[in-house]
Design an enzyme around this catalytic site. Structure first.
Site, PDB file in Angstrom:
ATOM      1  N   GLY A 198      22.287 -57.992 -52.907  1.00  0.00           N
ATOM      2  CA  GLY A 198      22.582 -56.623 -52.501  1.00  0.00           C
ATOM      3  C   GLY A 198      21.425 -55.907 -51.843  1.00  0.00           C
ATOM      4  O   GLY A 198      21.618 -55.169 -50.866  1.00  0.00           O
TER       5      GLY A 198
ATOM      6  N   ASN B  67      26.167 -47.157 -59.721  1.00  0.00           N
ATOM      7  CA  ASN B  67      25.779 -48.165 -60.701  1.00  0.00           C
ATOM      8  C   ASN B  67      25.411 -47.584 -62.060  1.00  0.00           C
ATOM      9  O   ASN B  67      25.491 -48.266 -63.080  1.00  0.00           O
ATOM     10  CB  ASN B  67      24.605 -48.996 -60.177  1.00  0.00           C
ATOM     11  CG  ASN B  67      23.447 -48.134 -59.718  1.00  0.00           C
ATOM     12  OD1 ASN B  67      23.608 -47.280 -58.839  1.00  0.00           O
ATOM     13  ND2 ASN B  67      22.271 -48.340 -60.287  1.00  0.00           N
TER      14      ASN B  67
ATOM     15  N   GLN C  92      28.705 -52.641 -56.935  1.00  0.00           N
ATOM     16  CA  GLN C  92      29.376 -52.422 -58.215  1.00  0.00           C
ATOM     17  C   GLN C  92      30.896 -52.439 -58.104  1.00  0.00           C
ATOM     18  O   GLN C  92      31.599 -52.481 -59.111  1.00  0.00           O
ATOM     19  CB  GLN C  92      28.932 -51.082 -58.806  1.00  0.00           C
ATOM     20  CG  GLN C  92      27.465 -51.003 -59.169  1.00  0.00           C
ATOM     21  CD  GLN C  92      27.103 -51.856 -60.369  1.00  0.00           C
ATOM     22  OE1 GLN C  92      27.944 -52.173 -61.207  1.00  0.00           O
ATOM     23  NE2 GLN C  92      25.843 -52.240 -60.464  1.00  0.00           N
TER      24      GLN C  92
ATOM     25  N   SER D 169      26.901 -58.382 -53.919  1.00  0.00           N
ATOM     26  CA  SER D 169      25.990 -59.311 -54.599  1.00  0.00           C
ATOM     27  C   SER D 169      26.765 -60.097 -55.641  1.00  0.00           C
ATOM     28  O   SER D 169      27.434 -59.521 -56.507  1.00  0.00           O
ATOM     29  CB  SER D 169      24.855 -58.535 -55.261  1.00  0.00           C
ATOM     30  OG  SER D 169      23.890 -59.403 -55.806  1.00  0.00           O
TER      31      SER D 169
ATOM     32  N   HIS E 233      26.086 -61.829 -58.332  1.00  0.00           N
ATOM     33  CA  HIS E 233      25.830 -61.813 -59.782  1.00  0.00           C
ATOM     34  C   HIS E 233      26.436 -60.598 -60.477  1.00  0.00           C
ATOM     35  O   HIS E 233      26.407 -60.498 -61.706  1.00  0.00           O
ATOM     36  CB  HIS E 233      24.328 -61.905 -60.067  1.00  0.00           C
ATOM     37  CG  HIS E 233      23.559 -60.639 -59.879  1.00  0.00           C
ATOM     38  ND1 HIS E 233      23.176 -59.849 -60.923  1.00  0.00           N
ATOM     39  CD2 HIS E 233      23.099 -60.032 -58.761  1.00  0.00           C
ATOM     40  CE1 HIS E 233      22.495 -58.811 -60.466  1.00  0.00           C
ATOM     41  NE2 HIS E 233      22.439 -58.899 -59.160  1.00  0.00           N
TER      42      HIS E 233
ATOM     43  N   THR F 281      17.183 -71.571 -44.249  1.00  0.00           N
ATOM     44  CA  THR F 281      18.123 -72.597 -44.684  1.00  0.00           C
ATOM     45  C   THR F 281      19.046 -72.022 -45.760  1.00  0.00           C
ATOM     46  O   THR F 281      18.603 -71.393 -46.716  1.00  0.00           O
ATOM     47  CB  THR F 281      17.374 -73.817 -45.245  1.00  0.00           C
ATOM     48  OG1 THR F 281      16.538 -74.342 -44.225  1.00  0.00           O
ATOM     49  CG2 THR F 281      18.344 -74.888 -45.714  1.00  0.00           C
TER      50      THR F 281
ATOM     51  N   CYS G 203      17.127 -52.093 -62.166  1.00  0.00           N
ATOM     52  CA  CYS G 203      15.987 -52.184 -61.259  1.00  0.00           C
ATOM     53  C   CYS G 203      14.906 -51.172 -61.598  1.00  0.00           C
ATOM     54  O   CYS G 203      13.795 -51.251 -61.091  1.00  0.00           O
ATOM     55  CB  CYS G 203      16.447 -51.978 -59.813  1.00  0.00           C
ATOM     56  SG  CYS G 203      17.731 -53.138 -59.315  1.00  0.00           S
TER      57      CYS G 203
END
Length: 398
Positions: free
Chosen positions: A74, A154, A182, A202, A204, A240, A328
């Protein structure tokens, strides 16, 4: 009391990776490890796997596969959307509009661009964390090139009126980006009908692996690259590819969006029972965020006279994982910028607790939290000079 089994109520910080997701990822660590940029067969297998995952993400968003670009998550997606549009459209204007309650991946990116000569307007929110569409319309100028407003917050879980906000942006011919990190799996999204130009996600956050996400970029958007190097991701994002992660992201979003209403119904029943129990058992507690326009699993409550960090430590000792806000910024002693933006006083915002429910939670978990949390709050208040002063001033127990 010793630790009980772990009760995980911090799904807004991260989720576990589901077994079905891990299972589809594993072959791309071993047998199907080829570099997608190569031309031999095992490389083609990797490329086909990425193409399949891209199609799954596109389907979940109502987008076209060639509008999906895989990233590291994210934060990268937010940075790319905002910086990329800003730099590519600088000749047309230098004004960006966002809100005071964005994730720091957006706020700090905008603050960086202010040092680069861009002007940024940070829209206020009401006491529930909602943006007023009329405020957005008033803030748009002839130099506005981008509006970035998160889909759902969030910390307090408030869901913004994205379709209405994006329609205003479209009317004024301004690009509209939303941080939907979220929102995936919690709300139904259709980027076309909702007039969304760019969207960050994102994996996860919806039971996929960490370190992989995506940015939806509507075809025709003028945007600069954020990462330069090779020609991966159709020459838009060098590096990559994280094949296993991308495959996992595709599977996770497929599972997360298969039955959103069913998922929400189960989670919301538990969340509402948890809220009722907290407000009934603990005095001087208040819900943060909108009472109904919120993520199904999000519960953010402030408790007067105590510190949120202390609550977390005591809850952890009882095997309960929670948060005071964004993961975070969990190491920060500063009060939540989101709660302050809603008008919550500093001293009350310090006593906030975020409990976010997910697929692993059960009614038994709710029972345990409603037994443990009131005791934790009571013990902390017994040690609080502020609480004792309040009791003395009222001449009674509070």
């Amino acid at each position: 009391m010793g630790k009980q089994r772990i009760i995980y109520m911090d799904h807004s910080a991260t989720t576990y990776t589901k077994k079905d997701v891990v299972d589809v990822m594993l072959p791309y660590f071993t047998n199907h490890f080829g570099n997608p940029s190569s031309i031999y067969s095992i490389a083609r297998e990797s490329k086909q796997a990425i193409d399949s995952a891209r199609s799954k993400v596109a389907k979940a968003l109502g987008a076209q596969p060639d509008e999906i670009y895989f990233t590291s998550g994210g934060s990268e997606s937010d940075n790319w959307a905002i910086k990329g549009v800003a730099y590519a459209n600088r000749k047309r204007g230098n004004h960006i509009i966002t809100t005071k309650i964005e994730h720091h991946a957006v706020i700090h990116t905008c603050q960086f661009l202010e040092k680069e000569g861009f002007a940024v307007t940070y829209l206020p929110v009401d006491r529930y964390g909602l943006v007023d569409p009329s405020d957005l319309e008033k803030a748009i100028t002839e130099k506005t090139i981008l509006i970035s407003i998160m889909y759902a917050n969030n910390e307090i879980g408030t869901i913004e009126p994205i379709q209405e906000l994006a329609a205003i942006a479209q009317k004024h011919k301004v690009y509209f980006h939303t941080d939907a990190v979220q929102a995936i799996g919690n709300v139904s999204i259709d980027v076309k009908s909702q007039n969304i130009d760019l969207l960050s996600l994102s994996a996860h956050k919806f039971y996929g692996p960490k370190g992989v996400g995506a940015l939806y970029i509507r075809n025709g958007i003028r945007i600069e690259n954020l990462i330069h190097g090779g020609g991966q991701e159709r020459k838009k994002r060098a590096g990559t590819e994280n094949i296993a992660g991308i495959v996992g992201c595709g599977k996770a979003i497929e599972l997360a969006t298969a039955d959103i209403s069913g998922h929400n119904a189960r989670i919301q029943v538990m969340r509402d029972r948890l809220l009722r129990g907290i407000l009934e058992k603990i005095p001087h507690a208040r819900l943060n965020g909108h009472p109904t326009k919120r993520l199904p699993g999000n519960l953010n409550v402030s408790f007067e006279f105590i510190e949120g960090e202390s609550m977390l430590l005591w809850l952890d000792d009882e095997g309960i994982c929670a948060s005071t806000g964004s993961a975070c910024t969990s190491g920060s002693l500063e009060p939540s910028h989101v709660l302050l933006a809603t008008g919550l006083p500093v001293e009350i915002s310090h006593g906030s607790l975020r409990l976010t429910l997910g697929d692993v939670n059960t009614e038994a978990d709710i029972d345990v939290v409603l037994e443990v949390l009131p005791k934790v709050v009571s013990k902390l208040r017994d040690m609080s000079p502020l609480y004792q002063k309040e009791a003395k001033d009222r001449g009674c127990n509070v």
